[in-house]
Design a protein around this motif. Structure first.
Motif, PDB file in Angstrom:
ATOM      1  N   ARG A   1      -3.732 -11.548  -2.668  1.00 15.60           N
ATOM      2  CA  ARG A   1      -3.297 -12.283  -3.803  1.00 15.60           C
ATOM      3  C   ARG A   1      -4.379 -11.703  -4.820  1.00 15.60           C
ATOM      4  O   ARG A   1      -4.024 -12.066  -6.300  1.00 15.60           O
ATOM      5  CB  ARG A   1      -2.855 -13.582  -3.685  1.00 15.60           C
ATOM      6  N   ARG A   2      -5.351 -11.124  -4.500  1.00 20.18           N
ATOM      7  CA  ARG A   2      -6.432 -11.023  -5.641  1.00 20.18           C
ATOM      8  C   ARG A   2      -5.992  -9.560  -6.184  1.00 20.18           C
ATOM      9  O   ARG A   2      -5.823  -8.571  -5.594  1.00 20.18           O
ATOM     10  CB  ARG A   2      -7.796 -10.888  -4.768  1.00 20.18           C
ATOM     11  N   PHE A   3      -5.852  -9.695  -7.618  1.00 19.57           N
ATOM     12  CA  PHE A   3      -5.423  -8.524  -8.522  1.00 19.57           C
ATOM     13  C   PHE A   3      -6.742  -7.619  -8.392  1.00 19.57           C
ATOM     14  O   PHE A   3      -7.057  -7.392  -9.589  1.00 19.57           O
ATOM     15  CB  PHE A   3      -4.763  -9.096  -9.554  1.00 19.57           C
ATOM     16  N   VAL A   4      -7.081  -7.091  -7.566  1.00 16.02           N
ATOM     17  CA  VAL A   4      -8.263  -6.002  -7.652  1.00 16.02           C
ATOM     18  C   VAL A   4      -7.538  -4.760  -8.350  1.00 16.02           C
ATOM     19  O   VAL A   4      -6.794  -4.052  -7.701  1.00 16.02           O
ATOM     20  CB  VAL A   4      -8.753  -5.535  -6.333  1.00 16.02           C
ATOM     21  N   GLY A   5      -7.962  -4.495  -9.503  1.00 16.13           N
ATOM     22  CA  GLY A   5      -7.764  -3.447 -10.363  1.00 16.13           C
ATOM     23  C   GLY A   5      -6.260  -3.490 -11.087  1.00 16.13           C
ATOM     24  O   GLY A   5      -5.822  -2.600 -11.643  1.00 16.13           O
ATOM     25  N   GLY A   6      -5.587  -4.724 -10.916  1.00 12.45           N
ATOM     26  CA  GLY A   6      -4.398  -4.957 -11.481  1.00 12.45           C
ATOM     27  C   GLY A   6      -3.322  -4.900 -10.889  1.00 12.45           C
ATOM     28  O   GLY A   6      -3.144  -4.511  -9.673  1.00 12.45           O
ATOM     29  N   PRO A   7      -1.999  -5.408 -11.465  1.00 12.33           N
ATOM     30  CA  PRO A   7      -0.871  -5.522 -10.545  1.00 12.33           C
ATOM     31  C   PRO A   7      -0.452  -4.210  -9.955  1.00 12.33           C
ATOM     32  O   PRO A   7       0.251  -4.233  -8.688  1.00 12.33           O
ATOM     33  CB  PRO A   7       0.111  -6.317 -11.626  1.00 12.33           C
ATOM     34  N   GLU A   8      -0.310  -3.199 -10.554  1.00 16.15           N
ATOM     35  CA  GLU A   8       0.213  -2.028  -9.966  1.00 16.15           C
ATOM     36  C   GLU A   8      -0.749  -1.518  -9.026  1.00 16.15           C
ATOM     37  O   GLU A   8      -0.103  -1.071  -8.109  1.00 16.15           O
ATOM     38  CB  GLU A   8       0.396  -0.889 -11.245  1.00 16.15           C
ATOM     39  N   LEU A   9      -1.998  -1.586  -8.917  1.00 17.72           N
ATOM     40  CA  LEU A   9      -2.739  -1.094  -8.003  1.00 17.72           C
ATOM     41  C   LEU A   9      -2.433  -1.872  -6.753  1.00 17.72           C
ATOM     42  O   LEU A   9      -2.237  -1.501  -5.624  1.00 17.72           O
ATOM     43  CB  LEU A   9      -4.198  -1.022  -8.367  1.00 17.72           C
ATOM     44  N   ILE A  10      -2.109  -3.096  -7.103  1.00 17.76           N
ATOM     45  CA  ILE A  10      -2.070  -3.867  -6.015  1.00 17.76           C
ATOM     46  C   ILE A  10      -0.902  -4.012  -5.276  1.00 17.76           C
ATOM     47  O   ILE A  10      -0.536  -3.867  -4.143  1.00 17.76           O
ATOM     48  CB  ILE A  10      -2.378  -5.690  -6.216  1.00 17.76           C
ATOM     49  N   ARG A  11       0.325  -3.572  -6.016  1.00 18.94           N
ATOM     50  CA  ARG A  11       1.491  -3.238  -5.709  1.00 18.94           C
ATOM     51  C   ARG A  11       1.597  -2.001  -4.583  1.00 18.94           C
ATOM     52  O   ARG A  11       2.130  -2.018  -3.507  1.00 18.94           O
ATOM     53  CB  ARG A  11       2.598  -3.042  -6.691  1.00 18.94           C
ATOM     54  N   GLY A  12       0.825  -1.087  -5.158  1.00 21.23           N
ATOM     55  CA  GLY A  12       0.458   0.296  -4.080  1.00 21.23           C
ATOM     56  C   GLY A  12      -0.191  -0.226  -2.692  1.00 21.23           C
ATOM     57  O   GLY A  12       0.243   0.251  -1.920  1.00 21.23           O
TER      58      GLY A  12
ATOM     59  N   LEU B   1       6.256 -11.944   4.549  1.00 17.66           N
ATOM     60  CA  LEU B   1       5.121 -12.281   3.288  1.00 17.66           C
ATOM     61  C   LEU B   1       4.912 -11.226   2.626  1.00 17.66           C
ATOM     62  O   LEU B   1       4.898 -11.339   1.440  1.00 17.66           O
ATOM     63  CB  LEU B   1       3.946 -13.077   4.170  1.00 17.66           C
ATOM     64  N   LEU B   2       4.404 -10.049   3.129  1.00 18.70           N
ATOM     65  CA  LEU B   2       4.082  -8.854   2.393  1.00 18.70           C
ATOM     66  C   LEU B   2       5.285  -8.660   1.242  1.00 18.70           C
ATOM     67  O   LEU B   2       5.148  -8.272   0.256  1.00 18.70           O
ATOM     68  CB  LEU B   2       3.924  -7.847   3.355  1.00 18.70           C
ATOM     69  N   ALA B   3       6.653  -8.535   2.099  1.00 17.17           N
ATOM     70  CA  ALA B   3       7.810  -8.117   1.109  1.00 17.17           C
ATOM     71  C   ALA B   3       7.894  -9.165  -0.021  1.00 17.17           C
ATOM     72  O   ALA B   3       8.350  -8.846  -1.212  1.00 17.17           O
ATOM     73  CB  ALA B   3       8.936  -8.432   1.937  1.00 17.17           C
ATOM     74  N   ARG B   4       7.664 -10.575   0.244  1.00 19.91           N
ATOM     75  CA  ARG B   4       7.853 -11.603  -0.790  1.00 19.91           C
ATOM     76  C   ARG B   4       6.727 -11.295  -2.027  1.00 19.91           C
ATOM     77  O   ARG B   4       7.077 -11.446  -3.174  1.00 19.91           O
ATOM     78  CB  ARG B   4       7.719 -13.247  -0.189  1.00 19.91           C
ATOM     79  N   LEU B   5       5.385 -11.058  -1.561  1.00 19.54           N
ATOM     80  CA  LEU B   5       4.506 -10.753  -2.530  1.00 19.54           C
ATOM     81  C   LEU B   5       4.604  -9.585  -3.052  1.00 19.54           C
ATOM     82  O   LEU B   5       4.569  -9.491  -4.426  1.00 19.54           O
ATOM     83  CB  LEU B   5       2.903 -10.490  -1.652  1.00 19.54           C
ATOM     84  N   LEU B   6       5.180  -8.609  -2.747  1.00 20.07           N
ATOM     85  CA  LEU B   6       5.776  -7.416  -3.496  1.00 20.07           C
ATOM     86  C   LEU B   6       6.953  -7.586  -4.392  1.00 20.07           C
ATOM     87  O   LEU B   6       6.907  -7.194  -5.542  1.00 20.07           O
ATOM     88  CB  LEU B   6       6.175  -6.271  -2.488  1.00 20.07           C
ATOM     89  N   ASP B   7       7.823  -8.596  -4.050  1.00 18.64           N
ATOM     90  CA  ASP B   7       8.789  -9.053  -4.980  1.00 18.64           C
ATOM     91  C   ASP B   7       8.332  -9.517  -6.111  1.00 18.64           C
ATOM     92  O   ASP B   7       8.954  -9.345  -7.267  1.00 18.64           O
ATOM     93  CB  ASP B   7      10.064  -9.627  -4.017  1.00 18.64           C
ATOM     94  N   ARG B   8       7.153 -10.252  -6.011  1.00 20.52           N
ATOM     95  CA  ARG B   8       6.704 -11.169  -7.234  1.00 20.52           C
ATOM     96  C   ARG B   8       6.008 -10.103  -8.256  1.00 20.52           C
ATOM     97  O   ARG B   8       5.439 -10.653  -9.269  1.00 20.52           O
ATOM     98  CB  ARG B   8       6.048 -12.265  -6.709  1.00 20.52           C
ATOM     99  N   LEU B   9       5.492  -9.104  -7.647  1.00 19.21           N
ATOM    100  CA  LEU B   9       4.725  -8.037  -8.536  1.00 19.21           C
ATOM    101  C   LEU B   9       5.529  -7.513  -9.754  1.00 19.21           C
ATOM    102  O   LEU B   9       6.656  -7.026  -9.505  1.00 19.21           O
ATOM    103  CB  LEU B   9       3.964  -7.325  -7.778  1.00 19.21           C
TER     104      LEU B   9
END
Length: 300
Positions: free
Chosen positions: A195-206, A292-300
């Motif tokens: 959940r830590r946005f290291v580098g921002g949402p798009e980076l974390i999405r990747g 859980l990973l899928a849910r986190l991705l859906d929220r980004l």
């Protein structure tokens, strides 16, 4: 317990051994076995090679390079005649002095990690626990660069060459591990790290998408400890490295800001193995972790 300082060969019953550190450990263990079988003390062996008991200790623990004359003299002292065993040990000792794959990047890599890079490149199985970030072998290139910049307090654009070179080391580590046949990686990660946005949402999405793909592929066993679960038994990360064929003992690696520890005593390894088992038990089952990973991705 010892603080850290610092391509493959095979021998009968040893499994495949890559990297100078692993070779030094293997040769040292073989020499120790030969010395003990001969009933000689470290003082006696040291005297035979114009050294001391502490020098024999360093040789047997794989913490120093080998002089061919010393190894040859020790083999003679231990009653190892000309033949296959003697030639194999002399060859391994010679190869143990070769440069490691990461040598060209040596000035940019903390010296206490050098031994770890060799051992990780040799390990058949790596078990990694990280409470604060994605394990390095599972990072995307972008996530790696962001972590390096944060850790070193480097602003975007500053010391770009250093970030490029150090990111290249991690990229090579990931490639070498992935290309090794029969090698396995298991990781336990705290949900908070995801959940830590290291580098921002798009980076974390990747990064999360990369983790999901690895988990779906079956190449990596990824376990996630959910936020709000039981208290974690350990607050710091560690890795347990295991090697094929029992040629080398398991090693626990703990990295700190300015040093690292390498633990290979059976009691230490057993304690961290038990901690790993407790962490795995506190984590979600693999299917729930992927959900859980899928849910986190859906929220980004």
């Amino acid at each position: 317990m010892s603080a850290g300082q610092e391509p493959g060969a095979a021998g009968p019953g040893t499994g495949t051994v890559h990297g100078p550190t692993a070779r030094r450990m293997l040769v040292g263990a073989r020499l120790r076995g030969l010395r003990e079988r001969s009933g000689l003390s470290r003082d006696q062996a040291g005297y035979a090679i114009r050294g001391s008991a502490s020098k024999i200790s360093r040789i047997e623990l794989g913490r120093t390079s080998f002089a061919r004359r010393d190894v040859a003299d020790l083999l003679t002292l231990y009653g190892v005649p000309d033949g296959a065993e003697r030639e194999e040990l002399l060859r391994l000792a010679r190869e143990a002095n070769e440069r490691a794959w990461w040598h060209r990047y040596g000035e940019l890599i903390p010296p206490w990690t050098h031994r770890f890079l060799d051992l990780e490149g040799t390990a058949r199985e790596v078990r990694a626990y990280e409470p604060c970030q994605i394990p390095e072998l599972l990072q995307t290139e972008e996530y790696t660069r962001a972590c390096l910049a944060i850790r070193d307090g480097i602003r975007e654009g500053d010391r770009r060459i250093e970030i490029d070179e150090r990111a290249a080391v991690r990229r090579l580590r990931r490639r070498r591990f992935a290309d090794g046949p029969g090698r396995t990686l298991a990781a336990v990660v705290d949900e908070a790290a995801l959940r830590r946005f290291v580098g921002g949402p798009e980076l974390i999405r990747g990064q999360l998408g990369h983790l999901a793909a690895l988990a779906d592929s079956g190449r990596v066993e990824l376990r996630i400890i959910p936020v709000g679960g039981r208290p974690l038994p350990l607050a710091h990360g560690f890795s347990i490295l295991s090697f094929a064929g029992g040629a080398l003992p398991d090693v626990v690696y703990l990295e700190f800001l300015t040093t690292a520890l390498y633990l290979d005593k059976p009691a230490d390894v057993a304690a961290y193995t038990a901690a790993w088992d407790r962490l795995s038990a506190a984590a979600l089952p693999p299917d729930e972790g992927r959900a859980l990973l899928a849910r986190l991705l859906d929220r980004l």
